[in-house]
Design a protein around this motif. Structure first.
Motif, PDB file in Angstrom:
ATOM      1  N   GLU A  36       8.288   2.735  -0.223  1.00 14.32           N
ATOM      2  CA  GLU A  36       8.496   3.255   1.128  1.00 14.32           C
ATOM      3  C   GLU A  36       7.239   3.955   1.649  1.00 14.32           C
ATOM      4  O   GLU A  36       6.883   3.814   2.818  1.00 14.32           O
ATOM      5  N   GLN A  37       6.575   4.713   0.776  1.00 11.83           N
ATOM      6  CA  GLN A  37       5.322   5.349   1.186  1.00 11.83           C
ATOM      7  C   GLN A  37       4.275   4.302   1.561  1.00 11.83           C
ATOM      8  O   GLN A  37       3.506   4.489   2.510  1.00 11.83           O
ATOM      9  N   ALA A  38       4.248   3.205   0.818  1.00  8.88           N
ATOM     10  CA  ALA A  38       3.279   2.143   1.110  1.00  8.88           C
ATOM     11  C   ALA A  38       3.528   1.548   2.491  1.00  8.88           C
ATOM     12  O   ALA A  38       2.581   1.332   3.270  1.00  8.88           O
ATOM     13  N   ILE A  39       4.802   1.284   2.810  1.00  7.80           N
ATOM     14  CA  ILE A  39       5.131   0.714   4.118  1.00  7.80           C
ATOM     15  C   ILE A  39       4.759   1.681   5.238  1.00  7.80           C
ATOM     16  O   ILE A  39       4.180   1.288   6.265  1.00  7.80           O
ATOM     17  N   GLU A  40       5.066   2.954   5.052  1.00  8.07           N
ATOM     18  CA  GLU A  40       4.714   3.962   6.058  1.00  8.07           C
ATOM     19  C   GLU A  40       3.195   4.091   6.200  1.00  8.07           C
ATOM     20  O   GLU A  40       2.684   4.249   7.324  1.00  8.07           O
ATOM     21  N   ALA A  41       2.477   4.032   5.069  1.00 11.60           N
ATOM     22  CA  ALA A  41       1.017   4.169   5.120  1.00 11.60           C
ATOM     23  C   ALA A  41       0.370   2.988   5.835  1.00 11.60           C
ATOM     24  O   ALA A  41      -0.595   3.159   6.584  1.00 11.60           O
ATOM     25  N   VAL A  42       0.899   1.791   5.616  1.00 13.78           N
ATOM     26  CA  VAL A  42       0.358   0.625   6.323  1.00 13.78           C
ATOM     27  C   VAL A  42       0.607   0.773   7.815  1.00 13.78           C
ATOM     28  O   VAL A  42      -0.266   0.455   8.633  1.00 13.78           O
ATOM     29  N   ASP A  43       1.782   1.246   8.195  1.00 11.96           N
ATOM     30  CA  ASP A  43       2.078   1.497   9.617  1.00 11.96           C
ATOM     31  C   ASP A  43       1.054   2.457  10.227  1.00 11.96           C
ATOM     32  O   ASP A  43       0.576   2.247  11.348  1.00 11.96           O
ATOM     33  N   ALA A  44       0.740   3.514   9.482  1.00 11.04           N
ATOM     34  CA  ALA A  44      -0.122   4.567  10.027  1.00 11.04           C
ATOM     35  C   ALA A  44      -1.604   4.231   9.944  1.00 11.04           C
ATOM     36  O   ALA A  44      -2.373   4.561  10.860  1.00 11.04           O
ATOM     37  N   LEU A  45      -2.023   3.597   8.852  1.00 13.14           N
ATOM     38  CA  LEU A  45      -3.445   3.446   8.568  1.00 13.14           C
ATOM     39  C   LEU A  45      -4.006   2.064   8.892  1.00 13.14           C
ATOM     40  O   LEU A  45      -5.212   1.906   9.024  1.00 13.14           O
ATOM     41  N   ARG A  46      -3.143   1.053   8.960  1.00 18.30           N
ATOM     42  CA  ARG A  46      -3.566  -0.317   9.270  1.00 18.30           C
ATOM     43  C   ARG A  46      -4.714  -0.784   8.376  1.00 18.30           C
ATOM     44  O   ARG A  46      -5.777  -1.182   8.851  1.00 18.30           O
ATOM     45  N   PRO A  47      -4.535  -0.762   7.061  1.00 17.15           N
ATOM     46  CA  PRO A  47      -5.622  -1.193   6.170  1.00 17.15           C
ATOM     47  C   PRO A  47      -5.830  -2.700   6.236  1.00 17.15           C
ATOM     48  O   PRO A  47      -4.933  -3.456   6.632  1.00 17.15           O
ATOM     49  N   ASP A  48      -7.006  -3.122   5.810  1.00 16.47           N
ATOM     50  CA  ASP A  48      -7.298  -4.555   5.704  1.00 16.47           C
ATOM     51  C   ASP A  48      -6.745  -5.132   4.408  1.00 16.47           C
ATOM     52  O   ASP A  48      -6.341  -6.299   4.355  1.00 16.47           O
ATOM     53  N   LEU A  49      -6.747  -4.315   3.356  1.00 17.80           N
ATOM     54  CA  LEU A  49      -6.344  -4.766   2.027  1.00 17.80           C
ATOM     55  C   LEU A  49      -5.472  -3.700   1.371  1.00 17.80           C
ATOM     56  O   LEU A  49      -5.780  -2.511   1.437  1.00 17.80           O
ATOM     57  N   VAL A  50      -4.399  -4.152   0.701  1.00 22.63           N
ATOM     58  CA  VAL A  50      -3.538  -3.257  -0.064  1.00 22.63           C
ATOM     59  C   VAL A  50      -3.637  -3.636  -1.531  1.00 22.63           C
ATOM     60  O   VAL A  50      -3.414  -4.790  -1.894  1.00 22.63           O
ATOM     61  N   LEU A  51      -4.019  -2.667  -2.376  1.00 19.40           N
ATOM     62  CA  LEU A  51      -3.962  -2.858  -3.822  1.00 19.40           C
ATOM     63  C   LEU A  51      -2.576  -2.410  -4.265  1.00 19.40           C
ATOM     64  O   LEU A  51      -2.265  -1.217  -4.238  1.00 19.40           O
ATOM     65  N   LEU A  52      -1.730  -3.354  -4.661  1.00 18.86           N
ATOM     66  CA  LEU A  52      -0.307  -3.097  -4.810  1.00 18.86           C
ATOM     67  C   LEU A  52       0.164  -3.203  -6.253  1.00 18.86           C
ATOM     68  O   LEU A  52       0.099  -4.275  -6.868  1.00 18.86           O
ATOM     69  N   ARG A  82       5.338  -7.963   6.466  1.00 17.68           N
ATOM     70  CA  ARG A  82       5.193  -9.116   7.360  1.00 17.68           C
ATOM     71  C   ARG A  82       6.202  -9.033   8.511  1.00 17.68           C
ATOM     72  O   ARG A  82       5.868  -9.339   9.666  1.00 17.68           O
ATOM     73  N   THR A  83       7.432  -8.622   8.197  1.00 15.56           N
ATOM     74  CA  THR A  83       8.457  -8.485   9.235  1.00 15.56           C
ATOM     75  C   THR A  83       8.045  -7.460  10.282  1.00 15.56           C
ATOM     76  O   THR A  83       8.332  -7.619  11.483  1.00 15.56           O
ATOM     77  N   ALA A  84       7.333  -6.425   9.816  1.00 18.54           N
ATOM     78  CA  ALA A  84       6.865  -5.385  10.738  1.00 18.54           C
ATOM     79  C   ALA A  84       5.608  -5.807  11.502  1.00 18.54           C
ATOM     80  O   ALA A  84       5.105  -5.049  12.338  1.00 18.54           O
ATOM     81  N   GLY A  85       5.108  -7.008  11.216  1.00 23.23           N
ATOM     82  CA  GLY A  85       3.959  -7.528  11.961  1.00 23.23           C
ATOM     83  C   GLY A  85       2.602  -7.231  11.368  1.00 23.23           C
ATOM     84  O   GLY A  85       1.582  -7.470  12.016  1.00 23.23           O
ATOM     85  N   HIS A  86       2.561  -6.724  10.121  1.00 24.39           N
ATOM     86  CA  HIS A  86       1.279  -6.403   9.504  1.00 24.39           C
ATOM     87  C   HIS A  86       0.699  -7.630   8.799  1.00 24.39           C
ATOM     88  O   HIS A  86       1.411  -8.311   8.049  1.00 24.39           O
ATOM     89  N   ASP A  87      -0.573  -7.888   9.028  1.00 21.65           N
ATOM     90  CA  ASP A  87      -1.215  -9.049   8.410  1.00 21.65           C
ATOM     91  C   ASP A  87      -2.252  -8.649   7.358  1.00 21.65           C
ATOM     92  O   ASP A  87      -3.144  -9.430   7.030  1.00 21.65           O
ATOM     93  N   CYS A  88      -2.132  -7.442   6.815  1.00 23.92           N
ATOM     94  CA  CYS A  88      -3.073  -7.000   5.785  1.00 23.92           C
ATOM     95  C   CYS A  88      -2.975  -7.911   4.569  1.00 23.92           C
ATOM     96  O   CYS A  88      -1.915  -8.454   4.252  1.00 23.92           O
ATOM     97  N   ASP A  89      -4.083  -8.083   3.872  1.00 24.18           N
ATOM     98  CA  ASP A  89      -4.083  -8.830   2.624  1.00 24.18           C
ATOM     99  C   ASP A  89      -3.564  -7.944   1.499  1.00 24.18           C
ATOM    100  O   ASP A  89      -3.645  -6.713   1.576  1.00 24.18           O
TER     101      ASP A  89
END
Length: 230
Positions: free
Chosen positions: A43-59, A76-83
């Motif tokens: 959940e923190q990861a999803i919120e962080a992507v929303d806020a920070l819009r990173p190019d790459l996520v090390l998951l 992807r459902t939220a519209g994020h295209d980060c790798d």
């Protein structure tokens, strides 16, 4: 703080705070990567992507609330295209297949050290640059984007500076070892320098012929130990 021009923004996701800190240090040693945040749950990861819009996520996959691969479709459902680059201890074939289906750019097994992560980040940066700058006029342009950065050496040729004869000696040392072998031990057995032995061992690891594990001592960097894959 002003972000460097051309920086690749990274979000590090790992449930272990100390591991996340180490991964952050590794990433920021490789230009032009910049860690913009860390998260320790799905959940923190999803919120962080929303806020920070990173190019790459090390998951990481083993998160306390969600399995890591379940995070990707929600992004992807939220519209994020980060790798996404998976970094995990999950060795199950189903996890690897699932990651491939989700379109991850790489899959790195724990434990690892900087020398494992660095070339993967560099390959990703090269491929990303191709995708961002290419102009597609025909199939040849598409092929050029998809090839190159992740292609294995043609014909199984050894990298420049490595010899077939020494590679055979290193392979024999690995095959005949009773347990794991360090670069220093291989060097002593074969009669070459430790640096040279390390290059051959890393080559075998890169092409999938050898496994590597880290042995942690009381001080200093962890020792890399190699085993031949049967």
């Amino acid at each position: 703080m002003t972000e460097p021009a051309g920086a690749i923004d990274v979000l590090v996701v790992d449930d272990d705070f100390m591991v996340a800190r180490v991964h952050r240090t590794f990433v920021e040693r490789v230009a032009p990567f910049l860690v913009v945040g860390t998260a320790h749950t799905g959940e923190q990861a999803i919120e962080a992507v929303d806020a920070l819009r990173p190019d790459l996520v090390l998951l990481d996959l083993y998160l306390p609330d969600l399995f890591g691969l379940d995070v990707i479709p929600r992004l992807r459902t939220a519209g994020h295209d980060c790798d996404v680059m998976v970094i995990t201890a999950a060795r199950e074939a189903d996890a690897v297949r699932g990651a491939v289906r989700q379109g991850v750019v790489d899959y790195l097994l724990k434990p690892f050290d900087y020398e494992d992560l660095q070339p993967r980040l560099e390959r990703y940066a090269t491929q990303r640059g191709r995708l961002l700058t290419t102009v597609v006029r025909g199939q040849a342009d598409v092929d050029r984007v998809l090839a190159g950065a992740f292609a294995p050496p043609a014909g199984g040729a050894l990298p420049k500076g490595l010899s077939v004869e020494t590679a055979q000696l290193v392979e024999r040392a690995l095959r005949e070892a009773d347990g794991t072998v360090s670069a220093a031990e291989a060097a002593t057995t074969i009669g070459i320098s430790r640096v040279s032995a390390r290059r051959y061992l890393e080559y075998f690891h890169a092409i999938g012929n050898a496994d590597v594990a880290l042995r942690y001592g009381t001080a200093g960097r962890p020792e890399r130990r190699y085993t031949w894959r049967a």
